[in-house]
Design an enzyme around this catalytic site. Structure first.
Site, PDB file in Angstrom:
ATOM      1  N   HIS A 117      44.725  43.811  28.487  1.00 35.73           N
ATOM      2  CA  HIS A 117      45.449  45.056  28.755  1.00 35.73           C
ATOM      3  C   HIS A 117      45.900  45.759  27.474  1.00 35.73           C
ATOM      4  O   HIS A 117      45.165  45.846  26.501  1.00 35.73           O
ATOM      5  CB  HIS A 117      46.631  44.802  29.693  1.00 35.73           C
ATOM      6  CG  HIS A 117      46.234  44.270  31.037  1.00 35.73           C
ATOM      7  ND1 HIS A 117      45.067  44.622  31.675  1.00 35.73           N
ATOM      8  CD2 HIS A 117      46.852  43.403  31.874  1.00 35.73           C
ATOM      9  CE1 HIS A 117      44.990  43.995  32.843  1.00 35.73           C
ATOM     10  NE2 HIS A 117      46.057  43.252  32.987  1.00 35.73           N
ATOM     11  N   SER A 151      40.550  39.502  40.104  1.00 37.82           N
ATOM     12  CA  SER A 151      39.659  39.327  38.968  1.00 37.82           C
ATOM     13  C   SER A 151      38.250  39.035  39.464  1.00 37.82           C
ATOM     14  O   SER A 151      38.059  38.316  40.453  1.00 37.82           O
ATOM     15  CB  SER A 151      40.153  38.162  38.100  1.00 37.82           C
ATOM     16  OG  SER A 151      39.174  37.804  37.158  1.00 37.82           O
ATOM     17  N   THR A 194      38.835  36.763  34.459  1.00 39.30           N
ATOM     18  CA  THR A 194      37.668  37.184  33.698  1.00 39.30           C
ATOM     19  C   THR A 194      37.843  36.859  32.226  1.00 39.30           C
ATOM     20  O   THR A 194      36.921  36.386  31.558  1.00 39.30           O
ATOM     21  CB  THR A 194      37.430  38.692  33.890  1.00 39.30           C
ATOM     22  OG1 THR A 194      37.123  38.944  35.262  1.00 39.30           O
ATOM     23  CG2 THR A 194      36.299  39.188  33.015  1.00 39.30           C
ATOM     24  N   ALA A 195      39.044  37.128  31.707  1.00 40.38           N
ATOM     25  CA  ALA A 195      39.309  36.869  30.283  1.00 40.38           C
ATOM     26  C   ALA A 195      39.073  35.403  29.955  1.00 40.38           C
ATOM     27  O   ALA A 195      38.438  35.076  28.938  1.00 40.38           O
ATOM     28  CB  ALA A 195      40.741  37.267  29.944  1.00 40.38           C
ATOM     29  N   LYS A 210      43.003  43.867  44.931  1.00 33.97           N
ATOM     30  CA  LYS A 210      42.419  43.932  43.585  1.00 33.97           C
ATOM     31  C   LYS A 210      42.542  42.527  42.996  1.00 33.97           C
ATOM     32  O   LYS A 210      43.639  41.982  42.875  1.00 33.97           O
ATOM     33  CB  LYS A 210      43.197  44.937  42.734  1.00 33.97           C
ATOM     34  CG  LYS A 210      42.923  44.875  41.213  1.00 33.97           C
ATOM     35  CD  LYS A 210      41.606  45.515  40.847  1.00 33.97           C
ATOM     36  CE  LYS A 210      41.421  45.587  39.340  1.00 33.97           C
ATOM     37  NZ  LYS A 210      42.272  46.601  38.704  1.00 33.97           N
TER      38      LYS A 210
END
Length: 280
Positions: free
Chosen positions: A154, A57, A110-111, A55
């Protein structure tokens, strides 16, 4: 097989059945729990443990598509779940960030890409220093004045008011209004040597199992969420596990291509591998 994902509630909820022998025909999985910054690093710079599935980004995808393929399920896209830019004052003018010190959880996330795309469009000048720190330290740093603003992700979406902070912008809301697309957050990738069709089928079954039997994974989710409040953990799942988790579909792939294509035009990510996003 070896799989690495975060201990966050959405990941443990999605992968509980797959990694606990509850999906018929699936192999056994050895699990590594790691923050997404760690898995991004493994995928980009080399993975000594040779995980078959990771997993990461979506922002890290352009660097890994030669060795890994993007799976169409298991990840996180969504609406109303974007990162926030927080300040300690009540100002709501993006230009107030010009020359300011901003804390971010990663420069390859991504952020962070969303933040850079937003500032390129909304801030007339340049922001000042970008400081990378663990995401759980960002809100206290903004509150204490160590930084002028913070980019949070989050569960901070639900708790920033406890620090007396102000939301300057919801980057997910900005992205949705600007593009019409959901926001791409976490991607599931697999080594190109892995049977993609079989793996995709197992993950989809794991998602269905989680939705059909939410009580089955509750203890597993709670254990790995550590000190997170149970209601916050459930909010986390509700936001980040949705139809895109089961299948990206045309809309999901379109969102990823729009996001990474725009980032490549801004020079934030390499663009030469993006044609492989839909490799089957």
């Amino acid at each position: 097989m070896k799989i690495a994902y975060s201990p966050c509630p959405n990941d443990t909820f999605v992968f509980h059945a797959l990694t606990h022998g509850l999906i018929e025909g699936a192999p056994s999985f050895g699990v590594t729990y790691a923050d997404i910054d760690v898995t991004n690093h493994l995928a980009i710079n080399g993975d000594p443990d040779k995980h078959d599935v990771l997993k990461i980004s979506f922002a890290a995808l352009p660097w890994v598509l030669e060795d890994y393929t993007l799976l169409s399920c298991g990840g996180a896209l969504g609406r109303g779940c974007g990162p926030l830019v927080l300040t300690a004052n009540d100002e709501n003018n993006p230009n107030d960030l010009e020359g300011k010190r901003v804390a971010v959880p990663s420069e390859r996330s991504t952020a962070y890409l969303l933040f850079r795309l937003w500032t390129a469009q909304q801030v007339e000048g340049n922001i000042g220093d970008v400081v990378v720190m663990p995401f759980h330290e960002i809100m206290p740093a903004v509150q204490n004045g160590d930084v002028d603003a913070g980019l949070v992700i989050h569960e901070a979406r639900f708790t920033y008011q406890n620090y007396g902070l102000n939301k300057l912008v919801d980057l997910g809301d900005w992205w949705e209004k600007d593009t019409g697309y959901a926001i791409p957050l976490g991607a599931i990738i697999a080594r190109r040597s892995v049977d993609r069709e079989a793996l995709t089928g197992w993950i989809k079954q794991s998602v269905d199992y989680a939705w059909e039997r939410p009580e089955a994974s509750k203890e597993y989710v709670r254990f790995h969420a550590q000190e997170m409040d149970e209601e916050v953990a459930q909010n986390h799942i509700d936001l980040y596990v949705n139809g895109f988790t089961k299948e990206l579909g045309e809309e999901g792939y379109g969102a990823v291509e729009a996001f990474l294509g725009r980032a490549a035009k801004e020079g934030l990510v390499p663009g030469h591998q993006l044609q492989r996003l839909r490799d089957r």
